[in-house]
Design a protein around this motif. Sequence first.
Motif, short mmCIF file in Angstrom:
data_model
loop_
_atom_site.label_atom_id
_atom_site.label_comp_id
_atom_site.label_asym_id
_atom_site.label_seq_id
_atom_site.Cartn_x
_atom_site.Cartn_y
_atom_site.Cartn_z
N THR A 245 -5.49 -8.04 -0.78
CA THR A 245 -4.71 -6.96 -0.84
C THR A 245 -4.85 -6.17 -2.19
N ALA A 246 -5.18 -6.63 -3.30
CA ALA A 246 -5.47 -5.89 -4.57
C ALA A 246 -6.67 -5.00 -4.20
N ILE A 247 -7.52 -5.52 -3.46
CA ILE A 247 -8.63 -4.54 -3.41
C ILE A 247 -8.24 -3.41 -2.46
N MET A 248 -7.29 -3.69 -1.39
CA MET A 248 -7.00 -2.62 -0.71
C MET A 248 -5.99 -1.63 -1.48
N LEU A 249 -5.31 -2.13 -2.35
CA LEU A 249 -4.34 -1.31 -3.06
C LEU A 249 -5.61 -0.32 -3.89
N TRP A 250 -6.44 -0.68 -4.49
CA TRP A 250 -7.49 -0.09 -5.34
C TRP A 250 -8.05 1.10 -4.56
N ILE A 251 -8.33 0.83 -3.17
CA ILE A 251 -9.13 1.99 -2.45
C ILE A 251 -8.07 2.67 -1.72
N SER A 252 -6.86 2.72 -1.91
CA SER A 252 -5.81 3.49 -1.18
C SER A 252 -5.69 4.98 -1.66
N GLY A 253 -6.68 5.50 -2.57
CA GLY A 253 -6.36 6.83 -2.63
C GLY A 253 -6.24 7.94 -1.75
N ASP A 254 -6.77 7.71 -0.79
CA ASP A 254 -6.51 8.60 0.52
C ASP A 254 -5.32 8.79 0.85
N LEU A 255 -4.58 7.43 0.99
CA LEU A 255 -2.95 7.58 1.29
C LEU A 255 -2.17 8.33 -0.02
N MET A 256 -2.88 7.98 -1.16
CA MET A 256 -1.95 8.59 -2.64
C MET A 256 -2.06 10.11 -2.34
N ARG B 110 0.97 -1.22 -0.08
CA ARG B 110 0.01 0.03 0.20
C ARG B 110 0.86 1.20 -0.06
N THR B 111 1.85 1.36 0.87
CA THR B 111 2.73 2.54 0.82
C THR B 111 3.55 2.83 -0.55
N VAL B 112 4.25 1.48 -1.10
CA VAL B 112 4.79 1.51 -2.08
C VAL B 112 4.04 2.02 -3.29
N PHE B 113 2.70 1.53 -3.65
CA PHE B 113 1.80 1.90 -4.45
C PHE B 113 1.37 3.02 -4.53
N ALA B 114 0.96 3.72 -3.28
CA ALA B 114 0.67 5.15 -3.19
C ALA B 114 1.60 6.07 -3.40
N LEU B 115 2.71 5.77 -3.09
CA LEU B 115 4.15 6.38 -3.31
C LEU B 115 4.33 6.60 -5.04
N GLY B 116 4.05 5.40 -5.38
CA GLY B 116 4.35 5.33 -6.99
C GLY B 116 3.40 6.08 -7.73
N VAL B 117 2.04 5.96 -7.28
CA VAL B 117 1.12 6.79 -8.15
C VAL B 117 1.20 8.35 -7.84
N ALA B 118 1.48 8.70 -6.62
CA ALA B 118 1.60 10.20 -6.34
C ALA B 118 2.96 10.67 -7.15
N SER B 119 4.01 10.02 -6.93
CA SER B 119 5.32 10.49 -7.85
C SER B 119 4.86 10.53 -9.48
N VAL B 120 4.10 9.69 -9.88
CA VAL B 120 3.78 9.77 -11.19
C VAL B 120 2.91 11.09 -11.50
#
Length: 324
Positions: A172-183, A95-105
């Motif tokens: 875990t895939a579901i939780m990544l999809w709804i991690s927009g708040d952390l992003m 979740r942390t890596v995914f949110a960081l990657g999307v935010a960086s892009v």
Amino acid sequence: MTATLGARPAPGKGRARSRHRLAVLGFMAPAIIGFVLFFVYPLVATVIFSFTKYDLINPPEFNGLANYEFMFKDPLLIKAITNTLWFVVVLTIARTVFALGVASVIARLKSGVGLIRTLCYLPSLAPPVAATLVFFMVMRPNGGPLDKILGVFGLESPLWFSDPAWAKPGITAIMLWISGDLMIIILAAILDVPQEQYEAAELDGAGPIRRWWHVTLPSISPVLLFGIVNSVILALQLFTQAVVAGSAGSGAADATGSTKYLGFPDNSTLTFPVYLYTQGFRYFDMGYAAAMATVLFIISFAVTIVLVQRMRKNSTAEEGGPGA
């Protein structure tokens, strides 16, 4: 000098201060009453019930530390703890890596930033039950959209929520999809990094990757720490997605969405909160459930204390840095 040290304040000022304090207390009363009724009282009651044998029907009977001692002998609790620790490690990192990657892009985009940012954040507003059911339909092994896409490339789709090896990755895939708040939080931190630091690093010959590694990451480290601890607490309290995924995967849910196969398949989705719910509201062993809730609260509180201490240390280090 006519005034003396330690002189009493004028009676008018004392009454004004008392009225001011009463007015402040009156405005705060609804919040205080709500805090006591809906947090302090349930917390104290839970701790008290954890030392009793209580089935919600008969009066509670004190049994000392029996509920806590049984935790070390309960094989299903050990399974639930193992599953929860899996989510704590894997979900926190992912979740942390995914949110960081999307935010960086998103931070590097030149146009359409508002639209893309909104699209990435919207899934976090979806109700957990609806989001889980949508993913269940998408990941359906026989005829689901993902199964058809993988079939185009000659790949066989996993059974996902019907396979013990793939149920937790599916959640875990579901939780990544709804991690927009952390992003969004990480994106705000990235955009808040002073541009002068990037310019100085560029003058020193640092490329985009080195600037991201040596400028962006250190600058947003407190926010990343918050995201890590937030993800840990989220994993410790994972309940709705595990229940819905297990119920849908078992194919035995009734019209209300409930099922007797909590933890399906093969207890792979049996998290600590799910097992707590099972003990308290299915087997009516409220004393044992209260003991589990007390342990969960202590662990979550300890993680929160670690977060606060680390954030304070980071703030102190930044204020007393080389330039101080």
